[in-house]
Design an enzyme around this catalytic site. Structure first.
Site, PDB file in Angstrom:
ATOM      1  N   CYS A 328      49.329  30.327  29.746  1.00 29.17           N
ATOM      2  CA  CYS A 328      48.871  29.168  29.673  1.00 29.17           C
ATOM      3  C   CYS A 328      49.557  28.076  28.907  1.00 29.17           C
ATOM      4  O   CYS A 328      49.842  27.029  29.258  1.00 29.17           O
ATOM      5  CB  CYS A 328      47.459  29.090  28.921  1.00 29.17           C
ATOM      6  SG  CYS A 328      46.433  30.433  29.565  1.00 29.17           S
ATOM      7  N   ARG A 357      51.160  42.724  26.242  1.00 34.98           N
ATOM      8  CA  ARG A 357      50.263  42.525  25.312  1.00 34.98           C
ATOM      9  C   ARG A 357      50.198  44.231  24.613  1.00 34.98           C
ATOM     10  O   ARG A 357      50.239  45.169  25.302  1.00 34.98           O
ATOM     11  CB  ARG A 357      48.675  42.296  25.754  1.00 34.98           C
ATOM     12  CG  ARG A 357      48.260  41.028  26.661  1.00 34.98           C
ATOM     13  CD  ARG A 357      46.947  40.694  26.787  1.00 34.98           C
ATOM     14  NE  ARG A 357      46.952  39.480  27.617  1.00 34.98           N
ATOM     15  CZ  ARG A 357      45.846  39.081  28.175  1.00 34.98           C
ATOM     16  NH1 ARG A 357      44.671  39.869  28.432  1.00 34.98           N
ATOM     17  NH2 ARG A 357      46.148  37.833  28.744  1.00 34.98           N
ATOM     18  N   GLN A 375      49.762  38.366  35.977  1.00 33.20           N
ATOM     19  CA  GLN A 375      48.504  37.563  36.267  1.00 33.20           C
ATOM     20  C   GLN A 375      48.664  36.502  37.203  1.00 33.20           C
ATOM     21  O   GLN A 375      49.694  35.637  37.212  1.00 33.20           O
ATOM     22  CB  GLN A 375      47.977  36.968  34.968  1.00 33.20           C
ATOM     23  CG  GLN A 375      47.156  38.076  33.799  1.00 33.20           C
ATOM     24  CD  GLN A 375      46.733  37.394  32.797  1.00 33.20           C
ATOM     25  OE1 GLN A 375      47.350  36.443  32.179  1.00 33.20           O
ATOM     26  NE2 GLN A 375      45.282  37.601  32.619  1.00 33.20           N
ATOM     27  N   ASP A 377      47.653  33.510  37.631  1.00 30.95           N
ATOM     28  CA  ASP A 377      47.299  32.369  36.887  1.00 30.95           C
ATOM     29  C   ASP A 377      47.114  31.197  37.765  1.00 30.95           C
ATOM     30  O   ASP A 377      48.215  30.934  38.423  1.00 30.95           O
ATOM     31  CB  ASP A 377      47.790  32.036  35.586  1.00 30.95           C
ATOM     32  CG  ASP A 377      47.129  32.727  34.391  1.00 30.95           C
ATOM     33  OD1 ASP A 377      45.973  32.911  34.375  1.00 30.95           O
ATOM     34  OD2 ASP A 377      47.734  33.316  33.757  1.00 30.95           O
ATOM     35  N   HIS A 379      46.236  26.803  36.907  1.00 37.66           N
ATOM     36  CA  HIS A 379      45.760  25.848  35.816  1.00 37.66           C
ATOM     37  C   HIS A 379      45.567  24.554  36.689  1.00 37.66           C
ATOM     38  O   HIS A 379      46.393  24.207  37.446  1.00 37.66           O
ATOM     39  CB  HIS A 379      46.570  25.552  34.600  1.00 37.66           C
ATOM     40  CG  HIS A 379      46.773  26.566  33.785  1.00 37.66           C
ATOM     41  ND1 HIS A 379      47.732  27.812  34.094  1.00 37.66           N
ATOM     42  CD2 HIS A 379      45.944  27.143  32.875  1.00 37.66           C
ATOM     43  CE1 HIS A 379      47.641  28.746  33.033  1.00 37.66           C
ATOM     44  NE2 HIS A 379      46.607  28.568  32.483  1.00 37.66           N
ATOM     45  N   LYS A 458      32.483  29.590  31.299  1.00 38.90           N
ATOM     46  CA  LYS A 458      33.195  30.109  32.328  1.00 38.90           C
ATOM     47  C   LYS A 458      32.362  30.934  33.327  1.00 38.90           C
ATOM     48  O   LYS A 458      31.279  31.175  33.088  1.00 38.90           O
ATOM     49  CB  LYS A 458      34.329  31.463  31.757  1.00 38.90           C
ATOM     50  CG  LYS A 458      33.484  32.523  31.185  1.00 38.90           C
ATOM     51  CD  LYS A 458      34.543  33.579  30.482  1.00 38.90           C
ATOM     52  CE  LYS A 458      33.892  34.592  29.809  1.00 38.90           C
ATOM     53  NZ  LYS A 458      34.652  35.853  29.610  1.00 38.90           N
ATOM     54  N   HIS A 504      41.372  27.020  33.704  1.00 40.61           N
ATOM     55  CA  HIS A 504      42.176  28.379  34.009  1.00 40.61           C
ATOM     56  C   HIS A 504      41.462  29.220  35.161  1.00 40.61           C
ATOM     57  O   HIS A 504      40.200  29.118  34.924  1.00 40.61           O
ATOM     58  CB  HIS A 504      41.947  29.214  32.610  1.00 40.61           C
ATOM     59  CG  HIS A 504      42.539  28.404  31.574  1.00 40.61           C
ATOM     60  ND1 HIS A 504      43.710  28.773  31.101  1.00 40.61           N
ATOM     61  CD2 HIS A 504      41.940  27.761  30.650  1.00 40.61           C
ATOM     62  CE1 HIS A 504      43.875  28.079  29.858  1.00 40.61           C
ATOM     63  NE2 HIS A 504      42.646  27.544  29.658  1.00 40.61           N
TER      64      HIS A 504
END
Length: 638
Positions: A328, A357, A375, A377, A379, A458, A504
């Site tokens: 992000c 992570r 990921q 992702d 946006h 979400k 997201h």
């Protein structure tokens, strides 16, 4: 007194009635035995008294909250059984998990034969039908006295500011906020599954514990069905299939960081090509941001304060950097490179970002829980009035993608948690936008009160695989936090700067995890378009090798993945090897096939017959291009 029912309507009960009387009054309307209740938003035991005007809801094992209460109660049953057999063991914590529960113990060493002993002791306790009794402590000193011999419980008590309570069941007392089921006779199916190591508070610097996993049900029938399900799941274990099919591997030099083999990379590349195709068609712009960024950026995004212990960091030329755990912040920097007009919104920006992570080693599990993963992702930056349409747009895209893999799913809407940012008005508008999109799209969904992210509500998408397991993969999150932190703006129709709304969203989620799910969903028998080896040509002997190579060359020119097996093994052995390798189509060539310029086709255990190379090529190509989720019978397509 009059009570309000959560599903509508009222109910009259005598003054001072408890939850158990409410459950009896509702018995005909409940699908199973009542286990617990929620009173004015708070979970309580059925033994709790009710008051005039209370808003109440009763839970059974058929409800998720009811199952959690049931499994947490069963965790106390497990702890009592262990404490009887091993008095020196020190119980620590025992939460419910997605399927079943576990309990962690200090000073406990178990052998395989001990698991059956624990089961039998638990069944003995069930026959005693103990009723959990709540104990509320007025002071910390009172609670500390109760658990004076257990340093782990004492530490928990020291860290608690309010709500000091415990539950007793026979001779066993455990620190717990509750609630619990009315009595342990309701637990008719109980099975200890396995043990593993764990650390107190998940910190390797702390004491090592023994974790005991178990499952419990209200009846033996459901327990038996679950154990059969575990056997089926074991056959599908992606870690075993991944090794046998040479898709990926793990090595101690990179713990929790998968190595993808050539066949695994074919799966990966096909997934990515499909992702690119669908997203380009929907107007997404693809970007790539650095894997390592400065401490200042992570402080600005909030990760340095709240997520630092899970981040890999390094110092370079006197500055601190961290490998990104999320994509992000990089996407925020990209947006701020340009001043956008309202005419350019919504702006859909996607990234297949490699994130890291630091997961605890004990939590690592094949591709499902790793330290390095990618990921998908995206946006989406938009005007406030675009929210509903954009969410519908994402839901339609997710539906198209999951349907391609033969996956069904359900939706969950998670609302504002206790700790959150933003005003009441912000949250109301954001939640209304998500709910409005779900309603407008005609989607069924569950509401998870208080389970949203701290920065916004979400929608979570839970997919269901071939044996009924659910996996949370896709998510759509409204963010009121990062646009503010990074001062994102666009120029509105009046020429003024305005803050965009940001979503997201992921669909695959973690690509590695999604691959693991697909391996188990298909049991390694991938549909043709994904399969690493789509066709294998087997020869009966050396005279047939030239035609076999010609077949492979012809298929390869069409973009089909084909290979030959010209080994000296018997044809039966070659067929069996191809079946174990999960090859979609086995093409056998002998004297007749060479003469007639045909191939004899097998799919799995079925011989489909002899076909010309042109027929086979056209059928395989059509099956690949249409991306059917399961293998067709070639004879039907020719």
């Amino acid at each position: 007194m009059k009570l309000q029912l959560s599903k509508g309507g009222n109910l009259e009960l005598a003054p001072g009635a408890r939850g158990i009387e409410l459950a009896k009054a509702l018995k005909k309307d409940l699908p199973a035995a009542a286990l617990a209740m929620r009173v004015n938003g708070t979970l309580k035991d059925l033994s709790s008294p009710l008051q005039e005007g209370d808003l109440v809801e009763v839970f059974t094992f058929e409800d998720e909250r009811g199952r959690k209460v049931f499994w947490h109660s069963a965790a106390h049953l497990l702890a009592q059984a262990v404490s009887r057999l091993f008095p020196e063991a020190q119980p620590t914590i025992g939460p419910p998990i997605e399927q079943g529960f576990y309990y962690d113990f200090a000073n406990l060493r178990l052998r395989e034969e001990d698991l059956e002993r624990i089961e039998k002791e638990a069944q003995k306790i069930v026959k005693e039908r103990p009723e959990p009794k709540r104990i509320d402590y007025a002071t910390k000193e009172e609670a500390l006295a109760q658990f004076a011999a257990n340093p782990f419980k004492k530490e928990m008590i020291d860290n608690l500011e309010e709500g000091l309570s415990a539950y007793s069941q026979g001779e066993f007392v455990d620190l717990c906020r509750g609630p619990h089921i009315p009595h342990f006779g309701l637990i008719q199916g109980f099975k200890v599954l396995k043990t593993s190591g764990a650390y107190w508070r998940a910190d390797a610097k702390n004491a090592q514990l023994t974790r005991v996993y178990a499952i419990a049900y209200p009846d033996q029938k459901r327990l038996k069905a679950y154990l059969n399900f575990l056997l089926e799941a074991k056959k599908r274990d992606h870690r075993v299939l991944g090794k046998r099919l040479s898709l990926f591997s793990f090595h101690p030099e990179g713990p929790g960081m998968p190595f993808f083999h050539p066949k695994g990379m074919i799966l990966w590349d096909e997934l990515m090509a499909y992702w690119d195709e669908k997203h380009q068609a929907q107007g997404y712009h693809k970007i790539k941001t650095p894997v390592m960024l400065s401490q200042e950026l992570w402080e600005k995004s909030g990760h340095w304060d709240y997520y630092r212990e899970n981040m890999y960091s390094s110092e370079i030329e006197g500055r601190h950097f961290a490998i990104k755990p999320m994509n992000c912040p990089g996407a925020m920097l990209f947006y701020n490179e340009e001043q956008y007009s309202y005419r350019q919104l919504p702006l859909r920006v996607g990234e297949i970002g490699n994130v890291h992570r630091h997961e605890m080693s004990g939590a690592l599990s094949g591709l499902f829980r790793v330290r390095s993963f990618h990921q998908d992702d995206a946006h989406i930056y938009m005007k406030p009035e675009d929210v509903q349409n954009e969410i519908l747009h994402v839901l339609r895209l997710a539906d198209e993608i999951y349907t391609t893999f033969g996956l069904t799913y359900h939706l969950e809407l998670s609302t504002r948690p206790e700790k959150s940012i933003g005003t009441d008005a912000d949250w109301e508008q954001a939640t209304k936008g998500l709910k409005g999109a779900l309603d407008q799209g005609g989607h069924e969904y569950q509401i998870n009160e208080g389970d949203g992210a701290f920065y916004g509500p979400k929608i979570d998408i839970h997919i269901k695989d071939a044996i009924g397991r659910t996996w949370q993969c896709g998510t759509i999150q409204l963010d009121m936090f990062l646009p503010e932190r990074f001062d994102l703006t666009y120029i509105n129709a009046e020429g003024e700067k305005q803050r965009p709304v940001m979503i997201h969203r992921v669909i695959y989620g973690s690509i590695e995890r999604f691959l693991g799910i697909l391996i188990e969903h298909y049991t390694g028998k991938f549909p043709l378009w994904l399969s690493p080896v789509q066709a294998r040509v087997l020869t009966l002997g050396p005279p047939h090798e030239a035609w076999a190579r010609e077949v492979v060359l012809s298929l390869s020119k069409l973009g089909l993945r084909a290979q030959t097996d010209t080994s000296n093994e018997s044809i039966n052995k070659k067929v069996r090897t191809a079946q174990l390798d999960q090859v979609n189509y086995i093409l056998v060539v002998g004297d007749r096939e060479v003469t007639e310029k045909t191939v004899t086709v097998r799919a799995g255990n079925k011989v489909l017959g002899a076909f010309s190379l042109a027929q086979v090529s056209a059928s395989l190509l059509r099956e690949k291009q249409t991306r059917v989720s399961r293998q067709n019978e070639i004879s039907c397509a020719i």
